[in-house]
Design an enzyme around this catalytic site. Structure first.
Site, PDB file in Angstrom:
ATOM      1  CG  ASP A  11      -1.785   1.179   1.353  1.00 20.45           C
ATOM      2  OD1 ASP A  11      -2.402   1.556   0.344  1.00 20.45           O
ATOM      3  OD2 ASP A  11      -1.855   1.759   2.448  1.00 20.45           O
ATOM      4  CG  ASP A  13      -1.220   7.809   0.918  1.00 20.77           C
ATOM      5  OD1 ASP A  13      -0.781   8.958   0.985  1.00 20.77           O
ATOM      6  OD2 ASP A  13      -1.647   7.303  -0.139  1.00 20.77           O
ATOM      7  CG  ASP A 170      -1.737   1.905   6.519  1.00 23.26           C
ATOM      8  OD1 ASP A 170      -2.056   2.959   7.096  1.00 23.26           O
ATOM      9  OD2 ASP A 170      -1.905   1.737   5.303  1.00 23.26           O
TER      10      ASP A 170
END
Length: 221
Positions: A11, A13, A170
């Site tokens: 991922d 950000d 995250d």
């Protein structure tokens, strides 16, 4: 735990880069422009992974169902577009992680729900991404995460079977997407965890508290 991994996908950000300062500043400007008081950055950071939805909720208490949300989102996008590389950096340990993946001969890529409008200029501005073999945005395919299609697209671009890929993210939707794609999944807890987030309940194959911990996992594979 992870056998025969041939590529690693991430991922963006909250996993590779810390974009919270620019996201928070973009929406906070909207408050100030309306004569409202500025909010502390600590108010925005936990919701940075939720993008416009999270930022606007913190700044104005509005959800996507509100009739003003769409106009606020476009204003937020315009603000963010003007400053998205001012205070955005790779998390500590990420450049070293990528360097070591390359030394191990493991291609890597990015699968994000960020739209191409932002992903492309942001990744082009950061030297970190010059070695990425695939960068897939939220609008690259017909579906965004938690649908697995963006992960399948990244695997196709790397010419690696999805079952031989590891996906690191995250947010719970990252893990849901990775599992649906048949990939090994790793939850990163050093990024943006919302107030109610509990990575232990996401079903990831493993959890890491720092970028360097991923190398330890791969070393044990």
């Amino acid at each position: 735990m992870f056998s025969n991994i041939q590529a690693v996908l991430f991922d963006l950000d909250g996993t590779l880069i810390d974009s919270a300062p620019d996201l928070g500043a973009a929406v906070d400007k909207m408050r100030v422009d309306r004569g409202l008081s500025s909010l502390p950055f600590s108010s925005y950071r936990p919701m940075a992974g939720a993008g416009a939805r999270g930022m606007i909720d913190v700044a104005f208490g509005l959800t996507p169902e509100h009739p003003d949300f769409e106009a606020l989102r476009e204003e937020f996008f315009a603000n963010y577009e003007q400053r998205m590389t001012q205070n955005t950096y790779a998390f500590d340990g990420v450049p070293e992680l990528i360097e070591n993946l390359l030394l191990l001969g493991l291609p890597w890529g990015v699968v994000t729900n960020k739209s191409t409008r932002f992903t492309n200029p942001l990744t082009r501005a950061m030297p970190l991404f010059t070695s990425a073999g695939a960068i897939v945005s939220g609008d690259t395919t017909a579906h965004a995460k938690p649908h697995p299609e963006p992960l399948f697209e990244a695997a196709r671009r790397l010419a690696i079977d999805p079952s031989r890929c590891l996906y690191v993210g995250d947010d719970e939707r990252d893990i849901v997407a990775g599992l649906a794609a048949g990939m090994g999944t790793v939850a990163a807890t050093y990024g943006y965890l919302g107030h109610k987030a509990d990575p232990a309940k996401w079903g990831a194959h493993s959890i890491i508290n720092s970028p360097g911990a991923l190398l330890q996992l791969l070393a044990r594979a």
